[in-house]
Write a protein that holds these residues in place. Structure first.
Motif, PDB file in Angstrom:
ATOM      1  N   GLY A  91       0.774  -1.257  -0.053  1.00 41.27           N
ATOM      2  CA  GLY A  91      -0.002   0.201   0.144  1.00 41.27           C
ATOM      3  C   GLY A  91       0.753   1.179  -0.087  1.00 41.27           C
ATOM      4  N   LEU A  92       0.231   2.244  -0.309  1.00 43.54           N
ATOM      5  CA  LEU A  92       0.736   3.736  -0.394  1.00 43.54           C
ATOM      6  C   LEU A  92       0.055   4.352   0.651  1.00 43.54           C
ATOM      7  CD1 LEU A  92       0.890   4.204  -4.303  1.00 43.54           C
ATOM      8  CD2 LEU A  92       2.632   4.174  -2.726  1.00 43.54           C
ATOM      9  N   PHE A  93       0.603   5.296   1.399  1.00 42.17           N
ATOM     10  CA  PHE A  93      -0.166   5.797   2.520  1.00 42.17           C
ATOM     11  C   PHE A  93      -0.370   7.139   2.009  1.00 42.17           C
ATOM     12  CE2 PHE A  93       2.110   2.297   4.402  1.00 42.17           C
ATOM     13  CZ  PHE A  93       1.154   1.971   5.382  1.00 42.17           C
ATOM     14  N   TRP A  94      -1.718   7.327   1.417  1.00 40.87           N
ATOM     15  CA  TRP A  94      -2.131   8.682   0.940  1.00 40.87           C
ATOM     16  C   TRP A  94      -2.746   9.535   2.079  1.00 40.87           C
ATOM     17  CZ3 TRP A  94      -1.641   9.361  -4.057  1.00 40.87           C
ATOM     18  CH2 TRP A  94      -2.187  10.603  -4.662  1.00 40.87           C
ATOM     19  N   PRO A  95      -2.832  10.733   1.888  1.00 37.07           N
ATOM     20  CA  PRO A  95      -2.439  11.457   0.825  1.00 37.07           C
ATOM     21  C   PRO A  95      -0.875  11.877   0.869  1.00 37.07           C
ATOM     22  CG  PRO A  95      -3.321  13.024   2.590  1.00 37.07           C
ATOM     23  CD  PRO A  95      -3.493  11.493   2.981  1.00 37.07           C
ATOM     24  N   PRO A  96      -0.299  12.044  -0.232  1.00 39.28           N
ATOM     25  CA  PRO A  96       1.177  12.647  -0.050  1.00 39.28           C
ATOM     26  C   PRO A  96       1.449  13.832   0.658  1.00 39.28           C
ATOM     27  CG  PRO A  96       0.251  13.447  -2.628  1.00 39.28           C
ATOM     28  CD  PRO A  96      -0.926  12.557  -1.622  1.00 39.28           C
ATOM     29  N   ARG A  97       2.617  13.875   1.248  1.00 41.09           N
ATOM     30  CA  ARG A  97       3.108  15.120   2.046  1.00 41.09           C
ATOM     31  C   ARG A  97       4.204  15.673   1.297  1.00 41.09           C
ATOM     32  NH1 ARG A  97       3.289  12.955   8.199  1.00 41.09           N
ATOM     33  NH2 ARG A  97       1.216  12.235   8.288  1.00 41.09           N
ATOM     34  N   ASP A  98       3.938  16.868   0.846  1.00 42.45           N
ATOM     35  CA  ASP A  98       5.037  17.608   0.196  1.00 42.45           C
ATOM     36  C   ASP A  98       5.446  16.687  -1.143  1.00 42.45           C
ATOM     37  OD1 ASP A  98       5.093  19.847   1.949  1.00 42.45           O
ATOM     38  OD2 ASP A  98       6.354  18.641   3.216  1.00 42.45           O
ATOM     39  N   GLY A  99       4.393  16.163  -1.992  1.00 40.43           N
ATOM     40  CA  GLY A  99       4.610  15.505  -3.111  1.00 40.43           C
ATOM     41  C   GLY A  99       5.342  14.069  -2.996  1.00 40.43           C
TER      42      GLY A  99
END
Length: 161
Positions: free
Chosen positions: A77-85
């Motif tokens: 998984g990806l931990f969304w949302p991005p922080r500073d891209g």
């Protein structure tokens, strides 16, 4: 991305269903799970997703399915949302399927997908140095070691690299 899942030569990375989340939470077993799925980390992720269903989106958490057998053999998984891209990636493959190259294959596919996301230019992972197999997964997936201290290494992939 094809349909709701990402595909590689040997894997399908698809979203969790509500039935799968409930089964993990209830301690039930589903017929299309490898005999040692879910691992401890999968249980943690299922609990998180049950409480935070917003994690089930095109750039969120997925199950790792072995294409030949159709069995679920891990999660990523990806931990969304991005922080500073930047997005963090986390992954796990059950012990019975380790050593087959599934983890680097899944990480590589998810990282490539993540870097197409809105406002995303970096994907990173932090790994304990006491887990050399996980360090090797990130290296094989093409992430670059950015830094380390006495206990952890930090890896990343940057769009355009």
């Amino acid at each position: 991305m094809t349909g709701a899942g990402l595909t590689t030569d040997r894997l399908l990375l698809r979203p969790w269903s509500s039935a799968e989340l409930a089964a993990v939470g209830d301690g039930d077993r589903l017929a299309d799970w490898a005999e040692d799925f879910p691992a401890e980390g999968d249980g943690v992720i299922a609990g998180f997703l049950s409480a935070h269903p917003e994690g089930l989106h095109p750039y969120g958490h997925r199950l790792i399915v072995e294409r030949d057998s159709g069995l679920v053999v891990g999660s990523i998984g990806l931990f969304w949302p991005p922080r500073d891209g930047a997005l963090e990636v986390g992954y796990g493959v059950v012990p019975s399927r380790r050593g087959r190259g599934y983890a680097p294959e899944a990480v590589r596919a998810v990282v490539e997908h993540a870097l197409t996301g809105p406002d995303v230019h970096t994907v990173y992972a932090t790994v304990e140095l006491s887990n050399p197999a996980s360090v090797r997964v990130l290296e094989k997936a093409g992430l670059r070691r950015r830094s380390e201290d006495a206990t952890t290494a930090r890896f990343r992939a940057v769009a355009g690299d």
